[in-house]
Scaffold this motif. Structure first.
Motif, mmCIF file in Angstrom:
data_model
loop_
_atom_site.group_PDB
_atom_site.id
_atom_site.type_symbol
_atom_site.label_atom_id
_atom_site.label_comp_id
_atom_site.label_asym_id
_atom_site.label_seq_id
_atom_site.Cartn_x
_atom_site.Cartn_y
_atom_site.Cartn_z
ATOM 1 N N SER A 14 -6.593 7.712 -57.026
ATOM 2 C CA SER A 14 -7.072 6.515 -56.273
ATOM 3 C C SER A 14 -7.242 5.595 -57.240
ATOM 4 O O SER A 14 -7.666 5.564 -58.164
ATOM 5 C CB SER A 14 -8.232 7.012 -55.546
ATOM 6 N N VAL A 15 -6.777 4.260 -56.886
ATOM 7 C CA VAL A 15 -7.331 3.018 -57.584
ATOM 8 C C VAL A 15 -8.531 2.545 -56.665
ATOM 9 O O VAL A 15 -8.430 2.138 -55.402
ATOM 10 C CB VAL A 15 -6.132 2.072 -57.519
ATOM 11 N N GLU A 16 -9.465 2.127 -57.530
ATOM 12 C CA GLU A 16 -10.660 1.197 -56.936
ATOM 13 C C GLU A 16 -11.149 0.265 -58.016
ATOM 14 O O GLU A 16 -11.790 0.565 -58.997
ATOM 15 C CB GLU A 16 -11.996 2.134 -56.587
ATOM 16 N N VAL A 17 -10.674 -0.802 -57.611
ATOM 17 C CA VAL A 17 -10.771 -2.000 -58.615
ATOM 18 C C VAL A 17 -11.356 -3.320 -58.247
ATOM 19 O O VAL A 17 -10.860 -3.835 -57.126
ATOM 20 C CB VAL A 17 -9.221 -2.284 -59.468
ATOM 21 N N SER A 18 -12.127 -4.006 -59.052
ATOM 22 C CA SER A 18 -12.595 -5.068 -58.433
ATOM 23 C C SER A 18 -12.775 -5.893 -59.845
ATOM 24 O O SER A 18 -13.569 -5.576 -60.570
ATOM 25 C CB SER A 18 -14.060 -5.122 -57.650
ATOM 26 N N PHE A 19 -12.259 -7.255 -59.744
ATOM 27 C CA PHE A 19 -12.504 -8.331 -60.696
ATOM 28 C C PHE A 19 -12.102 -9.761 -60.540
ATOM 29 O O PHE A 19 -11.334 -9.636 -59.489
ATOM 30 C CB PHE A 19 -11.981 -7.709 -61.983
ATOM 31 N N GLY A 33 -1.183 6.460 -66.780
ATOM 32 C CA GLY A 33 -1.893 7.109 -65.808
ATOM 33 C C GLY A 33 -3.129 6.422 -65.285
ATOM 34 O O GLY A 33 -4.036 7.058 -64.549
ATOM 35 N N ALA A 34 -3.658 5.223 -66.111
ATOM 36 C CA ALA A 34 -4.866 4.787 -65.810
ATOM 37 C C ALA A 34 -4.853 4.049 -64.406
ATOM 38 O O ALA A 34 -5.662 3.399 -63.923
ATOM 39 C CB ALA A 34 -5.272 3.629 -66.863
ATOM 40 N N GLY A 35 -3.609 3.435 -64.042
ATOM 41 C CA GLY A 35 -3.450 2.929 -62.899
ATOM 42 C C GLY A 35 -3.080 1.347 -62.840
ATOM 43 O O GLY A 35 -2.924 0.539 -61.684
ATOM 44 N N LYS A 36 -2.611 1.146 -64.239
ATOM 45 C CA LYS A 36 -2.215 -0.389 -64.513
ATOM 46 C C LYS A 36 -0.942 -0.882 -63.437
ATOM 47 O O LYS A 36 -1.022 -1.917 -62.934
ATOM 48 C CB LYS A 36 -1.938 -0.441 -65.786
ATOM 49 N N THR A 37 -0.007 0.020 -63.505
ATOM 50 C CA THR A 37 1.241 -0.240 -62.983
ATOM 51 C C THR A 37 0.988 -0.447 -61.379
ATOM 52 O O THR A 37 1.416 -1.184 -60.557
ATOM 53 C CB THR A 37 2.559 0.507 -63.084
ATOM 54 N N ARG A 206 -9.632 2.892 -66.465
ATOM 55 C CA ARG A 206 -9.647 4.605 -66.985
ATOM 56 C C ARG A 206 -9.661 5.364 -65.411
ATOM 57 O O ARG A 206 -10.292 5.205 -64.652
ATOM 58 C CB ARG A 206 -10.636 5.007 -67.626
ATOM 59 N N ARG A 207 -8.317 6.312 -65.299
ATOM 60 C CA ARG A 207 -8.379 6.940 -63.911
ATOM 61 C C ARG A 207 -8.708 6.069 -62.683
ATOM 62 O O ARG A 207 -9.151 6.327 -61.779
ATOM 63 C CB ARG A 207 -9.400 8.116 -64.084
ATOM 64 N N GLY A 208 -7.984 4.697 -62.756
ATOM 65 C CA GLY A 208 -8.039 4.036 -61.463
ATOM 66 C C GLY A 208 -9.213 3.272 -61.311
ATOM 67 O O GLY A 208 -9.453 2.728 -60.257
ATOM 68 N N ARG A 209 -10.288 3.231 -62.373
ATOM 69 C CA ARG A 209 -11.306 2.521 -62.155
ATOM 70 C C ARG A 209 -11.620 1.440 -63.418
ATOM 71 O O ARG A 209 -11.212 1.745 -64.625
ATOM 72 C CB ARG A 209 -12.716 3.258 -62.264
ATOM 73 N N VAL A 210 -12.147 0.383 -63.125
ATOM 74 C CA VAL A 210 -12.568 -0.318 -64.290
ATOM 75 C C VAL A 210 -13.836 -0.010 -65.109
ATOM 76 O O VAL A 210 -14.968 0.287 -64.737
ATOM 77 C CB VAL A 210 -13.070 -1.967 -63.510
#
Length: 228
Positions: A14-19, A33-37, A206-210
């Protein structure tokens, strides 16, 4: 300004990102695998978030609460991939003009001259992609994206397929884009040295999180990759 506040479930990941970034070059940094793409594909409109909002300069491109999803071809966002993805049957001049024609933009000789000069590709215009080096192909891909007059330029590991000699060749052109072009960029990489040279703000994933957000000082002090 680029505002991203999204979540997306992708199988077990899962990706959970806020910025929110006002940087000329916003770096998305993290191990494979960090979720960048996945994140950059959501910004591009190729992947739809399950929840949240993506906005560029105050204009929402995704807003799940309002049922808004602007399709990729209407976002005016340029995308440069790790492999240049030039059309092999077209010469460089025709490849450069492709984005403009697809977006039904009027010819702009001044812009064409400026981009050609910025990327030093004037001597390549009559060649086919098969006669270009890896670094030359990436410079042409950058030019094609810029000539489509995007409001935002996405670069997904654009040096990832190049050897060290070609990386050294193209990095100065990326720095010129940052300093001289008026298009903000999102730059994806797992290379801390590369990111330190180019990014003005960094989103560390890292792992879909900031896990960190700020200037290049948030990057690891060595070139070692962060844990994925």
């Amino acid at each position: 300004m680029l505002r991203v506040d999204v979540s997306k479930q992708l199988g077990e990941f899962s990706v959970e990102v806020s910025f929110a970034s006002e940087g000329r070059v916003t770096g998305l940094f993290g191990a494979s695998g960090a979720g960048k793409t996945s994140l950059i594909n959501m910004i591009a409109g190729l992947l739809r978030p399950d929840r949240g909002i993506i906005a560029v300069d105050g204009e929402a491109l995704d807003d799940t609460a309002g049922g808004l999803h602007v399709p990729a071809h209407r976002r005016r966002i340029g995308y440069v991939f790790q492999d240049a993805r030039l059309f092999p049957h077209l010469d460089v001049r025709q490849n450069l003009d492709y984005g403009r024609r697809m977006n039904r933009l009027a010819e702009d000789p001044a812009l064409q001259a400026r981009v050609t000069d910025l990327l030093d590709i004037g001597g390549l215009l009559d060649r086919r992609p098969g006669r270009l080096s890896g670094g030359e192909r990436q410079r042409v891909a950058l030019g094609r994206a810029l000539l489509a007059q995007p409001r935002l330029l996405l670069l997904d590991e654009p040096l990832g397929s190049l050897d060290e000699e070609r990386k050294v060749e193209i990095l100065p052109y990326l720095e010129r884009l940052r300093d001289e072009a008026s298009v903000p960029m999102v730059y994806v990489s797992h290379d801390a040295g590369e990111m330190r040279r180019l990014a003005t703000q960094v989103v560390m994933l890292r792992r879909g999180r900031v896990i960190a957000f700020g200037g290049p000082e948030v990057l690891p002090s060595t070139a070692a990759n962060p844990a994925g």
